[in-house]
Motif scaffolding. Structure first.
Motif, PDB file in Angstrom:
ATOM      1  N   HIS A 124      41.143  67.943  31.744  1.00  0.00           N
ATOM      2  CA  HIS A 124      40.015  68.029  32.673  1.00  0.00           C
ATOM      3  C   HIS A 124      38.705  67.907  31.904  1.00  0.00           C
ATOM      4  O   HIS A 124      38.117  68.902  31.476  1.00  0.00           O
ATOM      5  CB  HIS A 124      40.062  69.331  33.473  1.00  0.00           C
ATOM      6  CG  HIS A 124      40.878  69.216  34.715  1.00  0.00           C
ATOM      7  ND1 HIS A 124      40.643  68.247  35.667  1.00  0.00           N
ATOM      8  CD2 HIS A 124      41.931  69.924  35.161  1.00  0.00           C
ATOM      9  CE1 HIS A 124      41.515  68.379  36.652  1.00  0.00           C
ATOM     10  NE2 HIS A 124      42.315  69.376  36.365  1.00  0.00           N
ATOM     11  N   GLN A 128      35.025  69.933  34.407  1.00  0.00           N
ATOM     12  CA  GLN A 128      35.390  69.855  35.821  1.00  0.00           C
ATOM     13  C   GLN A 128      35.833  71.197  36.378  1.00  0.00           C
ATOM     14  O   GLN A 128      35.483  71.558  37.507  1.00  0.00           O
ATOM     15  CB  GLN A 128      36.505  68.822  36.024  1.00  0.00           C
ATOM     16  CG  GLN A 128      36.050  67.390  35.899  1.00  0.00           C
ATOM     17  CD  GLN A 128      37.150  66.427  36.297  1.00  0.00           C
ATOM     18  OE1 GLN A 128      37.119  65.857  37.362  1.00  0.00           O
ATOM     19  NE2 GLN A 128      38.129  66.262  35.430  1.00  0.00           N
ATOM     20  N   GLN A 129      36.638  71.934  35.620  1.00  0.00           N
ATOM     21  CA  GLN A 129      37.141  73.202  36.132  1.00  0.00           C
ATOM     22  C   GLN A 129      36.175  74.348  35.914  1.00  0.00           C
ATOM     23  O   GLN A 129      36.091  75.248  36.744  1.00  0.00           O
ATOM     24  CB  GLN A 129      38.498  73.528  35.494  1.00  0.00           C
ATOM     25  CG  GLN A 129      39.638  72.666  36.022  1.00  0.00           C
ATOM     26  CD  GLN A 129      40.994  73.166  35.544  1.00  0.00           C
ATOM     27  OE1 GLN A 129      41.171  73.495  34.376  1.00  0.00           O
ATOM     28  NE2 GLN A 129      41.958  73.210  36.446  1.00  0.00           N
ATOM     29  N   ASN A 132      32.114  72.651  37.604  1.00  0.00           N
ATOM     30  CA  ASN A 132      31.984  71.873  38.842  1.00  0.00           C
ATOM     31  C   ASN A 132      32.458  72.615  40.078  1.00  0.00           C
ATOM     32  O   ASN A 132      32.087  72.254  41.198  1.00  0.00           O
ATOM     33  CB  ASN A 132      32.773  70.559  38.737  1.00  0.00           C
ATOM     34  CG  ASN A 132      32.166  69.593  37.738  1.00  0.00           C
ATOM     35  OD1 ASN A 132      31.263  69.946  37.003  1.00  0.00           O
ATOM     36  ND2 ASN A 132      32.674  68.387  37.699  1.00  0.00           N
ATOM     37  N   VAL A 133      33.294  73.619  39.903  1.00  0.00           N
ATOM     38  CA  VAL A 133      33.898  74.296  41.050  1.00  0.00           C
ATOM     39  C   VAL A 133      32.960  75.384  41.571  1.00  0.00           C
ATOM     40  O   VAL A 133      32.589  76.303  40.826  1.00  0.00           O
ATOM     41  CB  VAL A 133      35.262  74.913  40.664  1.00  0.00           C
ATOM     42  CG1 VAL A 133      35.867  75.663  41.847  1.00  0.00           C
ATOM     43  CG2 VAL A 133      36.206  73.821  40.175  1.00  0.00           C
ATOM     44  N   GLN A 145      34.373  70.070  44.354  1.00  0.00           N
ATOM     45  CA  GLN A 145      33.513  70.037  43.174  1.00  0.00           C
ATOM     46  C   GLN A 145      32.086  69.753  43.622  1.00  0.00           C
ATOM     47  O   GLN A 145      31.855  68.927  44.506  1.00  0.00           O
ATOM     48  CB  GLN A 145      33.960  68.949  42.185  1.00  0.00           C
ATOM     49  CG  GLN A 145      35.266  69.239  41.478  1.00  0.00           C
ATOM     50  CD  GLN A 145      35.568  68.242  40.376  1.00  0.00           C
ATOM     51  OE1 GLN A 145      34.662  67.656  39.780  1.00  0.00           O
ATOM     52  NE2 GLN A 145      36.848  68.040  40.093  1.00  0.00           N
ATOM     53  N   HIS A 146      31.154  70.474  43.010  1.00  0.00           N
ATOM     54  CA  HIS A 146      29.738  70.309  43.356  1.00  0.00           C
ATOM     55  C   HIS A 146      28.935  70.271  42.057  1.00  0.00           C
ATOM     56  O   HIS A 146      28.394  71.271  41.604  1.00  0.00           O
ATOM     57  CB  HIS A 146      29.278  71.467  44.248  1.00  0.00           C
ATOM     58  CG  HIS A 146      27.973  71.232  44.927  1.00  0.00           C
ATOM     59  ND1 HIS A 146      27.404  72.131  45.803  1.00  0.00           N
ATOM     60  CD2 HIS A 146      27.106  70.180  44.869  1.00  0.00           C
ATOM     61  CE1 HIS A 146      26.267  71.658  46.264  1.00  0.00           C
ATOM     62  NE2 HIS A 146      26.053  70.482  45.693  1.00  0.00           N
ATOM     63  N   LYS A 147      28.871  69.092  41.470  1.00  0.00           N
ATOM     64  CA  LYS A 147      28.201  68.920  40.177  1.00  0.00           C
ATOM     65  C   LYS A 147      26.741  68.548  40.343  1.00  0.00           C
ATOM     66  O   LYS A 147      25.892  68.997  39.579  1.00  0.00           O
ATOM     67  CB  LYS A 147      28.932  67.845  39.365  1.00  0.00           C
ATOM     68  CG  LYS A 147      28.375  67.600  37.971  1.00  0.00           C
ATOM     69  CD  LYS A 147      29.225  66.587  37.206  1.00  0.00           C
ATOM     70  CE  LYS A 147      28.701  66.343  35.802  1.00  0.00           C
ATOM     71  NZ  LYS A 147      29.544  65.390  35.044  1.00  0.00           N
ATOM     72  N   ARG A 171      41.804  61.078  36.162  1.00  0.00           N
ATOM     73  CA  ARG A 171      42.327  62.185  36.978  1.00  0.00           C
ATOM     74  C   ARG A 171      43.851  62.253  36.900  1.00  0.00           C
ATOM     75  O   ARG A 171      44.507  62.742  37.811  1.00  0.00           O
ATOM     76  CB  ARG A 171      41.873  62.028  38.433  1.00  0.00           C
ATOM     77  CG  ARG A 171      40.393  62.298  38.623  1.00  0.00           C
ATOM     78  CD  ARG A 171      40.083  62.854  39.989  1.00  0.00           C
ATOM     79  NE  ARG A 171      38.663  63.165  40.077  1.00  0.00           N
ATOM     80  CZ  ARG A 171      37.811  62.583  40.914  1.00  0.00           C
ATOM     81  NH1 ARG A 171      38.253  61.666  41.757  1.00  0.00           N
ATOM     82  NH2 ARG A 171      36.551  62.926  40.937  1.00  0.00           N
ATOM     83  N   PHE A 183      43.161  69.757  41.616  1.00  0.00           N
ATOM     84  CA  PHE A 183      42.194  70.039  42.662  1.00  0.00           C
ATOM     85  C   PHE A 183      42.796  69.607  43.987  1.00  0.00           C
ATOM     86  O   PHE A 183      43.238  68.461  44.136  1.00  0.00           O
ATOM     87  CB  PHE A 183      40.887  69.267  42.431  1.00  0.00           C
ATOM     88  CG  PHE A 183      40.098  69.749  41.247  1.00  0.00           C
ATOM     89  CD1 PHE A 183      39.343  70.899  41.321  1.00  0.00           C
ATOM     90  CD2 PHE A 183      40.124  69.042  40.061  1.00  0.00           C
ATOM     91  CE1 PHE A 183      38.612  71.350  40.236  1.00  0.00           C
ATOM     92  CE2 PHE A 183      39.389  69.474  38.960  1.00  0.00           C
ATOM     93  CZ  PHE A 183      38.636  70.640  39.054  1.00  0.00           C
TER      94      PHE A 183
END
Length: 462
Positions: A124, A128-129, A132-133, A145-147, A171, A183
């Motif tokens: 990842h 990402q983990q 982003n979460v 995910q909300h980056k 991914r 995810f």
């Protein structure tokens, strides 16, 4: 005068495409059943099995029969795109798995060794983990995910597979059966609750896997509620998909293809901008009549099709390939959107290209297309701090440098601010670069480090 759209719609909703093709898929356990592979040696097929026991493998009959030039195997770009190659693993990792497969058929032993190797492949990347979460009541919201402030990614549980797998996929960890790396969320209510909460969100990206493996009824359950007034701020719905390449029948001859097109048209007519984020890695993927038909039907529904791809060694590391691909996309009415840099995960060692070469390919390809093809941005690294574009290579005060900028960033204030890195002909990713002109760190580094250590929050909720 009768509007053009209803005429086109009536045609594609009432005309059956000749002989709908049955979807047939092959995974690692069916490699020996793929007839076309019998032209290859036993050792080559064994090499594929070794890699396919580590990195996910899935290919369908449409791709095998229509997109690969089997006279050009193994160099054919689509063959490289979907079939495992020995060089996708390091020598040590390959030898470890090969030794296991030669000594046992015990799936538990094979899986144990595969998981050891997978953890060494950065499953990842780009936080990402960890970053982003989003959280609610100190609990992570699964499948979201909300980056970047304006854009939310949603991973519908029914769409966490693809019609075929790309061998370069960043991914890949979604597809190996490890729930801790995956995810996914099947609860539309959670998505809608989150979107309603943050009025700064203008874009929803439905992603995967591939959302277009879902039945239309499932997709509708996620999308149609967004037509309610409380979601007026969600202006754009993006759907990330490889289906136009790997299964264009989704829009032509699948049993619910007409229902899908009508759903997309309803969203457009209600005022939403619907964008199909189409993944095309080579012009060969656009060569069949059925993909042209699928594009026509999608465009008739009112959606915009934007195209993107990473720059990949063995597949499209050639400006002529990109120029031809962009020209064909413009001819078909598609909008070239992004050239990405291969991410630092999975089989990156096989596909990565030095940043200096990436800039050269992008610049040379752009010179060979008209202005309508120059909408593609890049080369862009989707790195931890944000999307970093290589704007060029220059010499400033006697020092050769990369000229860089953020196209998107965890802090919106970083966007479009130019910064400079020392030129490095071998660098393939942002973390290989050092600041130019004797600077100790890049301008964003302190704040980004504080985000990573939870001293400050990413600025996505403003």
């Amino acid at each position: 005068m009768t509007p053009v759209l209803p005429l086109i719609k009536k045609q594609f909703l009432t005309t059956q495409y000749n002989a709908p093709e049955h979807f047939q898929v092959y995974t690692e356990r069916q490699i020996d059943k793929i007839e076309a592979l019998k032209q290859m040696s036993e050792e080559q097929r064994f090499e594929m099995k070794v890699v396919a026991n580590v990195l996910p493998f899935r290919v369908n009959k449409y791709v095998i029969d229509n997109l690969i030039n089997w006279q050009n195997v193994p160099d054919d770009p689509i063959f490289q795109l979907v079939f495992p190659q020995k060089g996708m693993l390091s020598d040590d990792d390959y030898n470890q798995m090969a030794s296991v497969l030669r000594s046992t058929n015990d799936r538990s032993v094979i899986l144990k060794n595969a998981n050891e190797i997978r953890l060494r492949l950065n499953p990842h990347p780009a936080e990402q983990q960890s970053l982003n979460v989003p959280y609610e009541d100190d609990e992570p919201i699964e499948g979201i995910q909300h980056k970047y402030r304006e854009t939310v990614l949603f991973f519908p549980g029914q769409g966490q597979v693809c019609h075929s797998f790309c061998s370069f996929c960043f991914r890949w960890a979604q597809f190996i059966g490890d729930k801790s790396l995956r995810f996914s969320n099947t609860e539309a209510q959670k998505l809608h609750h989150y979107l309603a909460k943050y009025k700064s969100i203008s874009d929803l990206l439905i992603t995967g896997g591939d959302p277009m493996v879902m039945k239309t009824d499932h997709l509708s359950a996620y999308l149609e509620p967004l037509l309610r007034p409380e979601f007026d701020h969600v202006q754009t719905i993006r759907i990330g998909t490889k289906s136009l390449s790997f299964w264009p029948q989704r829009y032509v001859s699948d049993e619910d293809s007409s229902q899908l097109l009508l759903l997309l048209e309803r969203m457009v007519k209600a005022g939403k901008h619907v964008a199909i984020m189409a993944h095309f890695n080579h012009w060969q993927e656009m060569s069949t009549p059925i993909v042209h038909e699928a594009v026509s039907r999608l465009r008739a529904s009112g959606v915009v099709i934007r195209t993107q791809s990473p720059l990949l060694n063995h597949i499209n590391n050639d400006p002529d390939v990109w120029a031809r691909m962009w020209r064909e996309q413009v001819r078909l009415g598609l909008v070239p959107y992004y050239m990405f840099v291969e991410r630092d995960t999975g089989a990156r060692r096989y596909f990565e290209v030095p940043l200096a070469r990436a800039w050269e390919v992008y610049r040379e390809a752009l010179k060979r297309v008209s202005g309508l093809g120059r909408t593609a941005r890049g080369p862009s690294m989707s790195a931890g701090p944000g999307k970093v574009e290589i704007q060029g290579i220059s010499e400033i005060n006697g020092e050769q440098v990369f000229v860089l900028r953020f196209l998107q960033a965890r802090n919106p204030d970083w966007v479009q601010r130019p910064f400079f890195a020392r030129f490095d002909p071998e660098a393939t990713w942002l973390d290989h670069l050092k600041p130019a002109f004797g600077e100790e760190k890049f301008f964003f580094q302190d704040e980004y480090d504080a985000m990573r250590t939870k001293q400050v929050s990413p600025r996505v909720y403003e």
